[in-house]
Design a protein around this motif. Structure first.
Motif, PDB file in Angstrom:
ATOM      1  N   SER A  89       2.296  26.255  74.680  1.00 49.01           N
ATOM      2  CA  SER A  89       3.607  26.859  74.471  1.00 49.01           C
ATOM      3  C   SER A  89       3.832  27.116  72.989  1.00 49.01           C
ATOM      4  CB  SER A  89       4.702  25.931  74.993  1.00 49.01           C
ATOM      5  OG  SER A  89       4.529  25.709  76.369  1.00 49.01           O
ATOM      6  N   ILE A  90       4.702  28.042  72.732  1.00 48.70           N
ATOM      7  CA  ILE A  90       4.968  28.463  71.360  1.00 48.70           C
ATOM      8  C   ILE A  90       6.107  27.640  70.770  1.00 48.70           C
ATOM      9  CG2 ILE A  90       5.716  30.394  69.933  1.00 48.70           C
ATOM     10  CD1 ILE A  90       4.296  32.238  71.875  1.00 48.70           C
ATOM     11  N   TRP A  91       5.872  27.144  69.585  1.00 48.64           N
ATOM     12  CA  TRP A  91       6.881  26.435  68.810  1.00 48.64           C
ATOM     13  C   TRP A  91       7.586  27.460  67.938  1.00 48.64           C
ATOM     14  CZ3 TRP A  91       6.784  20.787  68.013  1.00 48.64           C
ATOM     15  CH2 TRP A  91       5.907  20.129  68.904  1.00 48.64           C
ATOM     16  N   ARG A  92       8.836  27.193  67.599  1.00 52.60           N
ATOM     17  CA  ARG A  92       9.584  28.089  66.700  1.00 52.60           C
ATOM     18  C   ARG A  92      10.017  27.310  65.472  1.00 52.60           C
ATOM     19  NH1 ARG A  92      14.340  29.275  69.380  1.00 52.60           N
ATOM     20  NH2 ARG A  92      13.904  27.511  70.715  1.00 52.60           N
ATOM     21  N   ILE A  93       9.821  27.937  64.309  1.00 55.46           N
ATOM     22  CA  ILE A  93      10.207  27.311  63.052  1.00 55.46           C
ATOM     23  C   ILE A  93      11.135  28.262  62.310  1.00 55.46           C
ATOM     24  CG2 ILE A  93       9.415  26.351  60.866  1.00 55.46           C
ATOM     25  CD1 ILE A  93       6.718  25.830  62.190  1.00 55.46           C
ATOM     26  N   TYR A  94      12.297  27.747  61.901  1.00 56.35           N
ATOM     27  CA  TYR A  94      13.256  28.527  61.124  1.00 56.35           C
ATOM     28  C   TYR A  94      13.358  27.903  59.738  1.00 56.35           C
ATOM     29  CZ  TYR A  94      14.630  30.324  65.681  1.00 56.35           C
ATOM     30  OH  TYR A  94      14.618  30.911  66.920  1.00 56.35           O
ATOM     31  N   MET A  95      13.360  28.748  58.714  1.00 59.78           N
ATOM     32  CA  MET A  95      13.411  28.239  57.347  1.00 59.78           C
ATOM     33  C   MET A  95      14.386  29.038  56.506  1.00 59.78           C
ATOM     34  SD  MET A  95       9.463  27.568  56.527  1.00 59.78           S
ATOM     35  CE  MET A  95       8.658  28.500  57.782  1.00 59.78           C
ATOM     36  N   ASP A  96      14.980  28.347  55.548  1.00 62.85           N
ATOM     37  CA  ASP A  96      15.811  29.003  54.538  1.00 62.85           C
ATOM     38  C   ASP A  96      15.728  28.164  53.278  1.00 62.85           C
ATOM     39  OD1 ASP A  96      17.380  30.952  53.475  1.00 62.85           O
ATOM     40  OD2 ASP A  96      19.243  30.260  54.385  1.00 62.85           O
ATOM     41  N   GLU A  97      15.928  28.798  52.154  1.00 61.47           N
ATOM     42  CA  GLU A  97      15.763  28.120  50.887  1.00 61.47           C
ATOM     43  C   GLU A  97      16.732  28.680  49.864  1.00 61.47           C
ATOM     44  OE1 GLU A  97      14.667  31.783  50.366  1.00 61.47           O
ATOM     45  OE2 GLU A  97      13.709  30.654  51.938  1.00 61.47           O
ATOM     46  N   SER A  98      16.880  27.952  48.774  1.00 58.35           N
ATOM     47  CA  SER A  98      17.663  28.436  47.638  1.00 58.35           C
ATOM     48  C   SER A  98      17.123  27.765  46.389  1.00 58.35           C
ATOM     49  CB  SER A  98      19.148  28.121  47.824  1.00 58.35           C
ATOM     50  OG  SER A  98      19.351  26.732  47.768  1.00 58.35           O
ATOM     51  N   SER A  99      17.351  28.410  45.259  1.00 58.69           N
ATOM     52  CA  SER A  99      16.878  27.832  44.002  1.00 58.69           C
ATOM     53  C   SER A  99      17.715  28.359  42.856  1.00 58.69           C
ATOM     54  CB  SER A  99      15.401  28.173  43.779  1.00 58.69           C
ATOM     55  OG  SER A  99      15.264  29.567  43.586  1.00 58.69           O
ATOM     56  N   ASN A 100      17.684  27.619  41.771  1.00 60.90           N
ATOM     57  CA  ASN A 100      18.253  28.081  40.515  1.00 60.90           C
ATOM     58  C   ASN A 100      17.360  27.549  39.404  1.00 60.90           C
ATOM     59  OD1 ASN A 100      19.061  25.405  39.877  1.00 60.90           O
ATOM     60  ND2 ASN A 100      20.991  25.698  40.962  1.00 60.90           N
ATOM     61  N   LYS A 101      17.761  27.693  38.165  1.00 63.76           N
ATOM     62  CA  LYS A 101      16.856  27.322  37.081  1.00 63.76           C
ATOM     63  C   LYS A 101      16.675  25.819  36.921  1.00 63.76           C
ATOM     64  CE  LYS A 101      20.403  27.704  33.517  1.00 63.76           C
ATOM     65  NZ  LYS A 101      20.780  28.345  32.272  1.00 63.76           N
ATOM     66  N   HIS A 102      17.496  25.012  37.579  1.00 65.96           N
ATOM     67  CA  HIS A 102      17.389  23.567  37.442  1.00 65.96           C
ATOM     68  C   HIS A 102      16.773  22.885  38.651  1.00 65.96           C
ATOM     69  CE1 HIS A 102      19.741  23.888  33.819  1.00 65.96           C
ATOM     70  NE2 HIS A 102      20.715  24.495  34.481  1.00 65.96           N
ATOM     71  N   THR A 103      17.035  23.398  39.815  1.00 71.04           N
ATOM     72  CA  THR A 103      16.600  22.708  41.034  1.00 71.04           C
ATOM     73  C   THR A 103      16.462  23.705  42.178  1.00 71.04           C
ATOM     74  OG1 THR A 103      17.087  20.832  42.475  1.00 71.04           O
ATOM     75  CG2 THR A 103      18.953  22.151  41.782  1.00 71.04           C
ATOM     76  N   VAL A 109      13.834  23.935  60.316  1.00 71.38           N
ATOM     77  CA  VAL A 109      14.197  23.494  61.659  1.00 71.38           C
ATOM     78  C   VAL A 109      13.056  23.874  62.589  1.00 71.38           C
ATOM     79  CG1 VAL A 109      15.848  23.669  63.550  1.00 71.38           C
ATOM     80  CG2 VAL A 109      16.641  23.834  61.186  1.00 71.38           C
ATOM     81  N   LEU A 110      12.490  22.892  63.252  1.00 74.42           N
ATOM     82  CA  LEU A 110      11.362  23.075  64.160  1.00 74.42           C
ATOM     83  C   LEU A 110      11.862  22.887  65.584  1.00 74.42           C
ATOM     84  CD1 LEU A 110       8.174  23.262  64.348  1.00 74.42           C
ATOM     85  CD2 LEU A 110       8.209  20.785  64.329  1.00 74.42           C
ATOM     86  N   HIS A 111      11.687  23.925  66.425  1.00 76.00           N
ATOM     87  CA  HIS A 111      12.074  23.848  67.837  1.00 76.00           C
ATOM     88  C   HIS A 111      10.814  23.692  68.677  1.00 76.00           C
ATOM     89  CE1 HIS A 111      16.354  25.002  67.559  1.00 76.00           C
ATOM     90  NE2 HIS A 111      15.964  25.637  66.472  1.00 76.00           N
ATOM     91  N   THR A 112      10.756  22.622  69.454  1.00 76.27           N
ATOM     92  CA  THR A 112       9.600  22.375  70.306  1.00 76.27           C
ATOM     93  C   THR A 112       9.707  23.209  71.576  1.00 76.27           C
ATOM     94  OG1 THR A 112      10.585  20.576  71.575  1.00 76.27           O
ATOM     95  CG2 THR A 112       9.554  19.989  69.463  1.00 76.27           C
ATOM     96  N   PRO A 113       8.605  23.388  72.291  1.00 71.26           N
ATOM     97  CA  PRO A 113       8.663  24.118  73.568  1.00 71.26           C
ATOM     98  C   PRO A 113       9.565  23.452  74.601  1.00 71.26           C
ATOM     99  CG  PRO A 113       6.397  23.939  72.816  1.00 71.26           C
ATOM    100  CD  PRO A 113       7.233  23.085  71.899  1.00 71.26           C
ATOM    101  N   LYS A 114       9.771  22.139  74.484  1.00 71.48           N
ATOM    102  CA  LYS A 114      10.628  21.415  75.425  1.00 71.48           C
ATOM    103  C   LYS A 114      12.102  21.491  75.050  1.00 71.48           C
ATOM    104  CE  LYS A 114       7.162  18.097  76.864  1.00 71.48           C
ATOM    105  NZ  LYS A 114       6.781  16.694  76.954  1.00 71.48           N
ATOM    106  N   GLY A 115      12.414  22.127  73.905  1.00 73.68           N
ATOM    107  CA  GLY A 115      13.802  22.286  73.504  1.00 73.68           C
ATOM    108  C   GLY A 115      14.295  21.262  72.499  1.00 73.68           C
ATOM    109  N   ASP A 116      13.430  20.355  72.074  1.00 72.10           N
ATOM    110  CA  ASP A 116      13.832  19.388  71.049  1.00 72.10           C
ATOM    111  C   ASP A 116      13.915  20.091  69.694  1.00 72.10           C
ATOM    112  OD1 ASP A 116      13.854  17.287  72.885  1.00 72.10           O
ATOM    113  OD2 ASP A 116      11.707  16.951  72.621  1.00 72.10           O
TER     114      ASP A 116
END
Length: 196
Positions: A89-103, A109-116
């Motif tokens: 089964s296919i897993w789904r991964i969602y990502m987002d990020e942010s940055s600035n000059k200091h940090t 978020v990882l979604h398993t095929p079973k819905g976890d």
């Protein structure tokens, strides 16, 4: 008893909307109800008792875990040495990020095929560019997927530049980003990945 009561009060404060909307069942093997309702406790913890009295809290003794339930759990989640995962089964991964000059920071978020759902927050305590933060998020997402033994996944990402670099349609010119790209390709070697 004071520590348990204080824990309950702190939880009630942090989850006040939930405590107000629902009946709360507290499963404990400690005599918490007697301690809160006793005259000695009222003298010591009067304000806490008053604060907790506005909620519908029911105290129940915790029952013992049945042996068969524990045996079933161990049977279901024990992996035999040569056992292979047949789940493609296919897993789904969602990502987002942010940055600035200091940090920088990223969320995965990882979604398993079973819905976890498995969530991970990354704090980058160093100066980073947006592209570097994107690569950090992708590497962390791949590490989570590998740790969870995922083989096939769709990764939802908001960076066309990174997706194009991974697929090879854009050339990666920055030396730091080249190292990130090598890390991604090394982790993705044995995986079926589709970046979206």
């Amino acid at each position: 008893m004071e520590k348990l009561t204080f824990t309950l009060v702190t939880t009630a404060r942090k989850l006040k909307p939930y405590f107000e909307a629902h009946t709360i069942n507290i499963l404990t093997d400690k005599p918490l109800r007697r301690a809160i309702n006793s005259p000695e406790a009222v003298r010591q913890m009067a304000l806490w008792v008053i604060e907790l009295s506005e909620f519908d809290i029911r105290y129940q003794s915790r029952s013992a875990v049945k042996g068969q339930v524990l045996a079933d759990f161990l049977t279901e989640f024990t992996i035999i040495k040569d056992q292979r995962a047949k789940d493609t089964s296919i897993w789904r991964i969602y990502m987002d990020e942010s940055s600035n000059k200091h940090t920088g920071g990223a969320g995965v978020v990882l979604h398993t095929p079973k819905g976890d759902k498995i969530e991970c927050m990354i704090h980058m305590d160093f100066s980073t560019t947006t592209n570097e933060a994107e690569y950090e998020a992708l590497i962390e997402g791949l590490d989570l997927a590998i740790a969870a033994r995922a083989k096939s996944m769709i990764i939802y990402f908001d960076s066309q530049v990174l997706i194009s670099q991974v697929y090879g349609s854009y050339k990666c010119k920055n030396e730091r980003l080249k190292r990130y790209l090598e890390e991604v390709k090394g982790r993705a070697n044995n995986l079926q990945i589709k970046l979206v």
